[in-house]
Structures are given as C-alpha cells and as structure tokens.
Design an enzyme around this catalytic site. Structure first.
Site, PDB file in Angstrom:
ATOM      1  N   GLY A  87       0.840  -6.853  92.294  1.00 54.38           N
ATOM      2  CA  GLY A  87      -0.364  -7.658  92.414  1.00 54.38           C
ATOM      3  C   GLY A  87      -1.263  -6.949  93.407  1.00 54.38           C
ATOM      4  O   GLY A  87      -0.907  -6.807  94.569  1.00 54.38           O
ATOM      5  N   THR A  88      -2.386  -6.459  93.001  1.00 59.65           N
ATOM      6  CA  THR A  88      -2.995  -5.342  93.716  1.00 59.65           C
ATOM      7  C   THR A  88      -4.499  -5.282  93.537  1.00 59.65           C
ATOM      8  O   THR A  88      -5.089  -6.081  92.833  1.00 59.65           O
ATOM      9  CB  THR A  88      -2.380  -4.043  93.186  1.00 59.65           C
ATOM     10  OG1 THR A  88      -2.981  -2.947  93.838  1.00 59.65           O
ATOM     11  CG2 THR A  88      -2.645  -3.901  91.708  1.00 59.65           C
TER      12      THR A  88
END
Length: 277
Positions: A87-88
């Site tokens: 998740g970035t």
C-alpha cells in the site's frame, strides 16, 4: 438436565440416592436442585479437557484447526494476518533526457508495518526500472519473470532492450493473469530510440504511455497537487523537487504510505539514486 430429572428417584429417597456415582451432598437431602448441580459437576469432570487454544462454550469457533498446545493467541487464529501488500505511493515523470522515479518505503500487512525501508523501485535492466504497488508477492514474481525474459531478449538482439518492450512484457503477464494478480506497475527508463519513457500498467493490464503518472493508495490524495504543479519541459532538478514534494504529501495523508522517499534518475549517462529520510 432433562435426562437427569428422568432418572432421578422419588423425593423421599434423595438423601441416599446416587446416579452414576453422584451422591447428593450431605445436609441437602430432599433438594433436587442440589442433586442436579452435583450431577452436572460430575459430568463436566468426566468430559475430556478442552485443547489449548480451543474456544470456550458459547464463543465463536476458530477459523482453522488448532493443535493442543498451540502458542498462538486466539486473535491470531480468529483473524489471520492479511497478505503483505505495498500500500504505497509511486510516481514517475519524463524530462528531456531521461526519467525520474519516486516511491515511499512502507510495506504493510493489514494495519501492521511489515517493513519501513523496503525498495519499491526495482531494476529490470541497465536503464529500465519498475515501480511496484499492490501485492508485494505478485509484483516481485512479475518482476522476476520479466528480468529473465528481458535478459534473454537482450542477448538475442545483442543490445539493450527498449523500454516499450519491457512494458509490453509486464502488460502481457499482468493482463493474462488479471483475475489472480493484484499488481499496479509503472515502468520507466531510457533507450536510444525514444529517450526517456514512462508507462503505466494499472490493475487489469492496460498499458499507457504517460509523461507523468502516480499510483498506489496514496496517489488519490495528491491528484490535485500533481495537476497544479506539473508542467511540460521541466528539468531534472525540477522533476526531483516535484516528485519528492508530491510523495511527501501522500505519506503525510495516507496511512499505508510512509518511511523513506526513494528516487531514481535514469538518463543516457547512467543512474542516480537518492534517499530522503
């Protein structure tokens, strides 16, 4: 209890009665409830003990089988950890002479930060890199396959591969396995034919060449910032300042983005890597 009541003798014999080895406590003759309680205690004593980690009576059953002596806590068994995901926030921008790639470094497992200094910008070839978002396992596997095939292709043609070829390989694998993968990719690099190029491959396997693109869970927080700050013809220094500011804002707003800001500049002259804490 119904079975016990059915087998219970008349009340006149409560003082001396016994049922399967259960004797009514002394001083409580003529009290059927005392007999039932004693029988219940005896029945519980005859039952095998619950295995370690088993749910108590009335609790929700476990999500999986638990061996006796299992050291895991009940919440670990009932709610197993989610898959490791990046998740970035990832970005890439073209400029005259090359490309700039940027990403944060937080890898999460649900709400838990599994790695605060991971590398989401992976080298595919000498002048080609990929920014990865989505499932860490899926994107790493895809990257490994493309590195293998692209290396063989480079040996066959006797020169460095084109960035478009690399992006096409990623697209073929992502599209053919779109129902089983969770991978959002940004392929960027430099080649002799077209110079600096940025290709976006979101979930589903579409391949788009875009001069500026952001991806990952943090990208939604900085869409307006990107629209207001981006302009064509920026220099390398301006692109670096631009991507760092955007990713820093995404890290401040997105709980799944954080850690370090990693940047990679790819030009004809080579590769420049930098990290901001």
């Amino acid at each position: 209890q119904a079975a016990i009541w059915a087998q219970a003798p008349p009340s006149s014999t409560w003082a001396s009665c016994s049922l399967r080895g259960v004797t009514c406590p002394s001083g409580q003759a003529g009290q059927p409830l005392a007999f039932v309680a004693a029988a219940r205690r005896a029945t519980m004593m005859m039952m095998p003990p619950l295995p370690c980690g088993s749910p108590e009576e009335g609790e929700q059953p476990f999500a999986r089988h638990v061996e006796p002596g299992c050291p895991y806590r009940a919440d670990d068994v009932m709610a197993p950890e989610q898959a490791v995901s990046t998740g970035t926030t990832i970005m890439a921008v073209e400029f005259d002479g090359g490309v700039v790639l940027c990403a944060d470094s937080r890898t999460s497992t649900g709400d838990y930060v599994a790695n605060r200094a991971s590398r989401k910008i992976s080298k595919v070839h000498d002048r080609i890199f990929v920014c990865r978002s989505g499932s860490a396992a899926d994107t790493q596997a895809l990257t490994g396959f493309v590195i293998n095939y692209l290396g063989q292709h480079s040996i066959e043609i006797g020169k460095p591969p084109a960035v478009n070829t690399c992006a096409n390989l990623f697209q073929i694998m992502a599209y053919n396995n779109k129902d089983n993968l969770m991978a959002g990719l940004i392929v960027a690099g430099w080649d002799e034919k077209k110079g600096g190029q940025v290709y976006s491959i979101p979930l589903g396997g579409t391949r788009l060449r875009i001069p500026c693109v952001a991806g990952g869970s943090g990208s939604m927080y900085i869409t307006g910032l990107i629209d207001s700050m981006y302009r064509e013809g920026m220099t390398k220094a301006e692109c670096l300042q631009f991507v760092r500011k955007c990713v820093a804002h995404a890290m401040a707003l997105d709980g799944s983005s954080g850690g370090l800001i990693r940047t990679v500049v790819v030009t004809k002259d080579g590769i420049e890597e930098d990290t901001i804490q």
